[in-house]
Scaffold this motif. Sequence first.
Motif, PDB file in Angstrom:
ATOM      1  N   GLU A 203      77.660  42.155  26.597  1.00 11.67           N
ATOM      2  CA  GLU A 203      78.952  41.560  26.246  1.00 11.67           C
ATOM      3  C   GLU A 203      79.093  41.493  24.730  1.00 11.67           C
ATOM      4  N   PRO A 204      80.294  41.708  24.202  1.00 15.78           N
ATOM      5  CA  PRO A 204      80.481  41.584  22.752  1.00 15.78           C
ATOM      6  C   PRO A 204      80.345  40.123  22.324  1.00 15.78           C
ATOM      7  N   SER A 205      79.890  39.946  21.097  1.00 16.94           N
ATOM      8  CA  SER A 205      79.736  38.585  20.578  1.00 16.94           C
ATOM      9  C   SER A 205      81.096  38.018  20.174  1.00 16.94           C
ATOM     10  N   THR A 206      81.142  36.717  20.012  1.00 20.80           N
ATOM     11  CA  THR A 206      82.368  36.044  19.575  1.00 20.80           C
ATOM     12  C   THR A 206      82.804  36.573  18.216  1.00 20.80           C
ATOM     13  N   ASP A 207      81.847  36.794  17.307  1.00 16.07           N
ATOM     14  CA  ASP A 207      82.169  37.325  15.979  1.00 16.07           C
ATOM     15  C   ASP A 207      82.736  38.745  16.070  1.00 16.07           C
ATOM     16  N   GLN A 208      82.157  39.575  16.943  1.00 13.17           N
ATOM     17  CA  GLN A 208      82.662  40.935  17.114  1.00 13.17           C
ATOM     18  C   GLN A 208      84.097  40.918  17.640  1.00 13.17           C
ATOM     19  N   VAL A 209      84.361  40.052  18.600  1.00 15.96           N
ATOM     20  CA  VAL A 209      85.713  39.936  19.149  1.00 15.96           C
ATOM     21  C   VAL A 209      86.683  39.492  18.055  1.00 15.96           C
ATOM     22  N   ALA A 210      86.268  38.532  17.241  1.00 18.35           N
ATOM     23  CA  ALA A 210      87.123  38.042  16.156  1.00 18.35           C
ATOM     24  C   ALA A 210      87.387  39.143  15.129  1.00 18.35           C
ATOM     25  N   GLN A 211      86.359  39.908  14.769  1.00 17.64           N
ATOM     26  CA  GLN A 211      86.518  40.999  13.815  1.00 17.64           C
ATOM     27  C   GLN A 211      87.493  42.053  14.349  1.00 17.64           C
ATOM     28  N   LEU A 212      87.286  42.442  15.593  1.00 14.45           N
ATOM     29  CA  LEU A 212      88.145  43.464  16.173  1.00 14.45           C
ATOM     30  C   LEU A 212      89.572  42.951  16.309  1.00 14.45           C
ATOM     31  N   THR A 213      89.732  41.699  16.649  1.00 13.20           N
ATOM     32  CA  THR A 213      91.067  41.102  16.759  1.00 13.20           C
ATOM     33  C   THR A 213      91.799  41.204  15.431  1.00 13.20           C
TER      34      THR A 213
END
Length: 148
Positions: free
Chosen positions: A3-13
């Motif tokens: 699963e992607p990390s919370t930070d990765q999701v935030a960066q991609l967002t």
Amino acid sequence: MSEPSTDQVAQLTRAFERFTRRFKVAEAAAAAENALNALDAQSLVCVAEAPGCGVGDVARRLGVATTTMSSAIDRLVRRGLVERRRPESNRRAVALTATAKGQQVVDEQREAYRAACRMMLAALQGQERVELIRLTEKIADAGDAGQV
């Protein structure tokens, strides 16, 4: 697959917010010349891509209610961008087709999208461009398969 990390999701967002803004601006600029809202602009593209389609076909493709789509098609017909015709094979059905003016609007919108893509790809080097296209297609294909 992890699963992607919370930070990765935030960066991609954040990246996609900037990325998609370019497309929204390009679409809005093309639509503004013809005073089209986002739904009408996308409906017109759908009709142009599938001549002879029905209101229900466009509604399903865009994921909106048929009544909402009927209103959008009415607006496009009033502006002379879409024509309604009754096929000889089924006089109860209504086939939609983009007019020459409607096709011109679609062509302008597509050119605005191409300009936005050109600008994004220009920021990358050769192999980076290939990789961006590959990854974007992978994501789009996953979404088409109902995975995203």
